[in-house]
Design a protein around this motif. Structure first.
Motif, PDB file in Angstrom:
ATOM      1  N   SER A  75       0.809  -1.218   0.000  1.00 15.96           N
ATOM      2  CA  SER A  75       0.000   0.000   0.000  1.00 15.96           C
ATOM      3  C   SER A  75       0.842   1.268   0.000  1.00 15.96           C
ATOM      4  CB  SER A  75      -0.938   0.012   1.220  1.00 15.96           C
ATOM      5  OG  SER A  75      -0.187   0.021   2.424  1.00 15.96           O
ATOM      6  N   ASP A  76       2.159   1.127   0.042  1.00 14.02           N
ATOM      7  CA  ASP A  76       3.079   2.269   0.116  1.00 14.02           C
ATOM      8  C   ASP A  76       3.911   2.346  -1.162  1.00 14.02           C
ATOM      9  OD1 ASP A  76       4.749   4.315   0.860  1.00 14.02           O
ATOM     10  OD2 ASP A  76       5.925   3.116   2.264  1.00 14.02           O
ATOM     11  N   LEU A  77       3.474   3.170  -2.108  1.00 10.90           N
ATOM     12  CA  LEU A  77       4.128   3.244  -3.411  1.00 10.90           C
ATOM     13  C   LEU A  77       5.604   3.621  -3.319  1.00 10.90           C
ATOM     14  CD1 LEU A  77       3.961   3.047  -6.472  1.00 10.90           C
ATOM     15  CD2 LEU A  77       3.096   5.402  -6.517  1.00 10.90           C
ATOM     16  N   PRO A  78       6.019   4.620  -2.507  1.00 13.48           N
ATOM     17  CA  PRO A  78       7.449   4.948  -2.427  1.00 13.48           C
ATOM     18  C   PRO A  78       8.320   3.767  -2.013  1.00 13.48           C
ATOM     19  CG  PRO A  78       6.158   6.735  -1.494  1.00 13.48           C
ATOM     20  CD  PRO A  78       5.200   5.605  -1.753  1.00 13.48           C
ATOM     21  N   SER A  79       7.824   2.949  -1.068  1.00 14.00           N
ATOM     22  CA  SER A  79       8.622   1.787  -0.644  1.00 14.00           C
ATOM     23  C   SER A  79       8.728   0.766  -1.768  1.00 14.00           C
ATOM     24  CB  SER A  79       8.006   1.144   0.603  1.00 14.00           C
ATOM     25  OG  SER A  79       6.827   0.418   0.303  1.00 14.00           O
ATOM     26  N   LEU A  80       7.697   0.665  -2.584  1.00 10.43           N
ATOM     27  CA  LEU A  80       7.721  -0.275  -3.705  1.00 10.43           C
ATOM     28  C   LEU A  80       8.670   0.201  -4.798  1.00 10.43           C
ATOM     29  CD1 LEU A  80       3.912  -1.101  -4.016  1.00 10.43           C
ATOM     30  CD2 LEU A  80       5.690  -2.500  -2.954  1.00 10.43           C
ATOM     31  N   LEU A 100      -4.041  -5.627  -4.462  1.00 12.74           N
ATOM     32  CA  LEU A 100      -2.721  -5.226  -3.969  1.00 12.74           C
ATOM     33  C   LEU A 100      -1.661  -5.136  -5.064  1.00 12.74           C
ATOM     34  CD1 LEU A 100      -2.677  -7.457  -0.747  1.00 12.74           C
ATOM     35  CD2 LEU A 100      -3.280  -5.040  -0.921  1.00 12.74           C
ATOM     36  N   GLY A 101      -2.059  -5.302  -6.311  1.00 13.39           N
ATOM     37  CA  GLY A 101      -1.070  -5.344  -7.375  1.00 13.39           C
ATOM     38  C   GLY A 101      -0.815  -4.048  -8.112  1.00 13.39           C
ATOM     39  N   GLU A 102      -1.762  -3.108  -8.079  1.00 12.64           N
ATOM     40  CA  GLU A 102      -1.646  -1.919  -8.922  1.00 12.64           C
ATOM     41  C   GLU A 102      -0.442  -1.057  -8.560  1.00 12.64           C
ATOM     42  OE1 GLU A 102      -4.275   1.968 -10.299  1.00 12.64           O
ATOM     43  OE2 GLU A 102      -5.286   0.138  -9.642  1.00 12.64           O
ATOM     44  N   ASN A 103      -0.218  -0.831  -7.285  1.00  9.85           N
ATOM     45  CA  ASN A 103       0.937  -0.017  -6.880  1.00  9.85           C
ATOM     46  C   ASN A 103       2.252  -0.665  -7.306  1.00  9.85           C
ATOM     47  OD1 ASN A 103      -0.292   2.203  -5.745  1.00  9.85           O
ATOM     48  ND2 ASN A 103      -0.286   1.382  -3.665  1.00  9.85           N
ATOM     49  N   LEU A 104       2.303  -1.978  -7.240  1.00  8.41           N
ATOM     50  CA  LEU A 104       3.531  -2.679  -7.632  1.00  8.41           C
ATOM     51  C   LEU A 104       3.774  -2.543  -9.133  1.00  8.41           C
ATOM     52  CD1 LEU A 104       5.913  -4.390  -6.794  1.00  8.41           C
ATOM     53  CD2 LEU A 104       4.489  -6.429  -7.058  1.00  8.41           C
ATOM     54  N   VAL A 105       2.708  -2.607  -9.923  1.00  9.06           N
ATOM     55  CA  VAL A 105       2.846  -2.398 -11.363  1.00  9.06           C
ATOM     56  C   VAL A 105       3.386  -0.995 -11.633  1.00  9.06           C
ATOM     57  CG1 VAL A 105       1.598  -2.215 -13.554  1.00  9.06           C
ATOM     58  CG2 VAL A 105       1.029  -4.050 -11.960  1.00  9.06           C
ATOM     59  N   LYS A 106       2.837  -0.008 -10.937  1.00  6.83           N
ATOM     60  CA  LYS A 106       3.312   1.374 -11.092  1.00  6.83           C
ATOM     61  C   LYS A 106       4.793   1.486 -10.739  1.00  6.83           C
ATOM     62  CE  LYS A 106      -1.060   3.758 -10.094  1.00  6.83           C
ATOM     63  NZ  LYS A 106      -1.765   4.643  -9.142  1.00  6.83           N
ATOM     64  N   ALA A 107       5.181   0.840  -9.642  1.00  2.47           N
ATOM     65  CA  ALA A 107       6.571   0.915  -9.177  1.00  2.47           C
ATOM     66  C   ALA A 107       7.521   0.289 -10.192  1.00  2.47           C
ATOM     67  CB  ALA A 107       6.704   0.225  -7.814  1.00  2.47           C
ATOM     68  N   CYS A 108       7.137  -0.856 -10.735  1.00  2.00           N
ATOM     69  CA  CYS A 108       8.002  -1.535 -11.706  1.00  2.00           C
ATOM     70  C   CYS A 108       8.119  -0.728 -12.996  1.00  2.00           C
ATOM     71  CB  CYS A 108       7.473  -2.931 -11.987  1.00  2.00           C
ATOM     72  SG  CYS A 108       7.723  -4.082 -10.620  1.00  2.00           S
ATOM     73  N   LEU A 109       7.034  -0.095 -13.409  1.00  2.00           N
ATOM     74  CA  LEU A 109       7.091   0.755 -14.592  1.00  2.00           C
ATOM     75  C   LEU A 109       7.992   1.960 -14.342  1.00  2.00           C
ATOM     76  CD1 LEU A 109       3.361   0.708 -15.732  1.00  2.00           C
ATOM     77  CD2 LEU A 109       5.296  -0.273 -16.943  1.00  2.00           C
ATOM     78  N   HIS A 123      -7.366 -15.596 -12.442  1.00  2.00           N
ATOM     79  CA  HIS A 123      -7.702 -14.559 -13.410  1.00  2.00           C
ATOM     80  C   HIS A 123      -6.704 -13.414 -13.427  1.00  2.00           C
ATOM     81  CE1 HIS A 123      -8.906 -12.960  -9.659  1.00  2.00           C
ATOM     82  NE2 HIS A 123      -9.696 -12.031 -10.098  1.00  2.00           N
ATOM     83  N   SER A 124      -5.475 -13.617 -12.957  1.00  2.00           N
ATOM     84  CA  SER A 124      -4.507 -12.525 -12.926  1.00  2.00           C
ATOM     85  C   SER A 124      -4.114 -12.066 -14.325  1.00  2.00           C
ATOM     86  CB  SER A 124      -3.258 -12.948 -12.150  1.00  2.00           C
ATOM     87  OG  SER A 124      -2.664 -14.088 -12.720  1.00  2.00           O
ATOM     88  N   ARG A 125      -4.171 -12.984 -15.309  1.00  2.00           N
ATOM     89  CA  ARG A 125      -3.834 -12.581 -16.676  1.00  2.00           C
ATOM     90  C   ARG A 125      -4.773 -11.490 -17.166  1.00  2.00           C
ATOM     91  NH1 ARG A 125      -5.123 -14.733 -22.144  1.00  2.00           N
ATOM     92  NH2 ARG A 125      -6.635 -16.072 -21.127  1.00  2.00           N
ATOM     93  N   GLY A 126      -6.078 -11.678 -16.937  1.00  2.00           N
ATOM     94  CA  GLY A 126      -7.038 -10.671 -17.355  1.00  2.00           C
ATOM     95  C   GLY A 126      -6.875  -9.369 -16.596  1.00  2.00           C
ATOM     96  N   LEU A 127      -6.586  -9.470 -15.311  1.00  2.00           N
ATOM     97  CA  LEU A 127      -6.409  -8.268 -14.500  1.00  2.00           C
ATOM     98  C   LEU A 127      -5.160  -7.507 -14.918  1.00  2.00           C
ATOM     99  CD1 LEU A 127      -7.317  -9.806 -11.056  1.00  2.00           C
ATOM    100  CD2 LEU A 127      -8.616  -8.079 -12.289  1.00  2.00           C
ATOM    101  N   TRP A 128      -4.074  -8.255 -15.170  1.00  2.00           N
ATOM    102  CA  TRP A 128      -2.838  -7.601 -15.615  1.00  2.00           C
ATOM    103  C   TRP A 128      -3.073  -6.864 -16.927  1.00  2.00           C
ATOM    104  CZ3 TRP A 128       1.924  -6.606 -13.765  1.00  2.00           C
ATOM    105  CH2 TRP A 128       2.896  -6.246 -14.676  1.00  2.00           C
ATOM    106  N   ASN A 129      -3.758  -7.513 -17.844  1.00  2.00           N
ATOM    107  CA  ASN A 129      -4.072  -6.897 -19.132  1.00  2.00           C
ATOM    108  C   ASN A 129      -4.925  -5.652 -18.932  1.00  2.00           C
ATOM    109  OD1 ASN A 129      -4.548  -6.338 -21.795  1.00  2.00           O
ATOM    110  ND2 ASN A 129      -5.370  -8.336 -22.319  1.00  2.00           N
ATOM    111  N   HIS A 130      -5.959  -5.772 -18.087  1.00  2.00           N
ATOM    112  CA  HIS A 130      -6.874  -4.655 -17.860  1.00  2.00           C
ATOM    113  C   HIS A 130      -6.149  -3.469 -17.221  1.00  2.00           C
ATOM    114  CE1 HIS A 130     -10.555  -2.517 -16.900  1.00  2.00           C
ATOM    115  NE2 HIS A 130     -10.165  -2.458 -15.639  1.00  2.00           N
TER     116      HIS A 130
END
Length: 210
Positions: A75-80, A100-109, A123-130
């Protein structure tokens, strides 16, 4: 990619799935390995990370006391972002990924870091795509999921986090089916770099497994 402190960081290593990832890493790349491959574990609670490392040490007979530990909170984007900037690849087992995955995607990008999602959600494939196509710029090239069965005593135990993921999957079946429909029938790769069709059971040259 520039040289970073670690090749891989396992995020959520103290969880049920994360402990399996750590165990496999220890078997393949022990800390006293001379091949230069480096990895670390990450999570919110260092005591829990220490417990997992001790457990894996007992299971594998390899000393894990020197494995580096990194603080990161889903939940802490700066730490990610700080965690992502330290490595080339993050393997995450923190779930449910849909929450709990969206912040991590942002951090990796932001850090230019590769991400492997291993939380086990069907269903993580669909969520990742979305998430990737609706909330971030650029064109999504491909999304793949690899599943391997493992019949061990630990695999047959009850885990609340996995149970929680199953409950969400069942309760949101209509949404998942809509996402899967878009994946299977929509224009997935408009830029002309589509992947060759693969059946549900196929041999993968990258992981050398069926």
């Amino acid at each position: 990619m520039e040289k970073r402190e670690f090749d891989i960081i396992v995020f959520g290593a103290s969880g049920y799935t994360g402990s399996f990832v750590v165990e496999e890493l220890v078997k393949l790349y022990p800390r006293n390995s001379s091949n230069g491959f480096t990895w670390a574990v990450a999570g919110q609670n260092f005591n829990e990370l220490d417990s997992v490392l001790e457990e894996v040490s007992e299971l594998t007979g390899k000393d894990c006391s020197g494995v580096d530990k990194i603080f990161a909170d889903a939940s802490d984007l700066p730490s990610l972002i700080q965690m992502a900037s330290k490595c080339n690849v993050i393997i995450t087992s923190v779930g449910p990924f849909r929450f709990l995955g969206e912040n991590l995607v942002k951090a990796c990008l932001a850090a230019g870091t590769h991400l492997i999602e291993a939380s086990g959600e069907v269903h993580s494939r669909g969520l990742w795509n979305h998430i990737s196509t609706t909330k971030f710029p650029g064109v999504l090239n491909s999304v793949e999921i690899f599943t391997e069965g493992n019949d061990t005593k630990k695999c047959r135990t009850f885990n609340y986090a996995s149970y929680r993921c199953l409950v969400y999957i069942h309760s949101e079946r209509k949404e998942r089916d809509t996402l899967e429909s878009l994946l299977n029938h929509g224009p997935k790769f408009p830029h002309g770099h589509s992947m060759a069709h693969k059946g549900y059971l196929h041999y993968n040259e990258d992981v050398h497994r069926w």
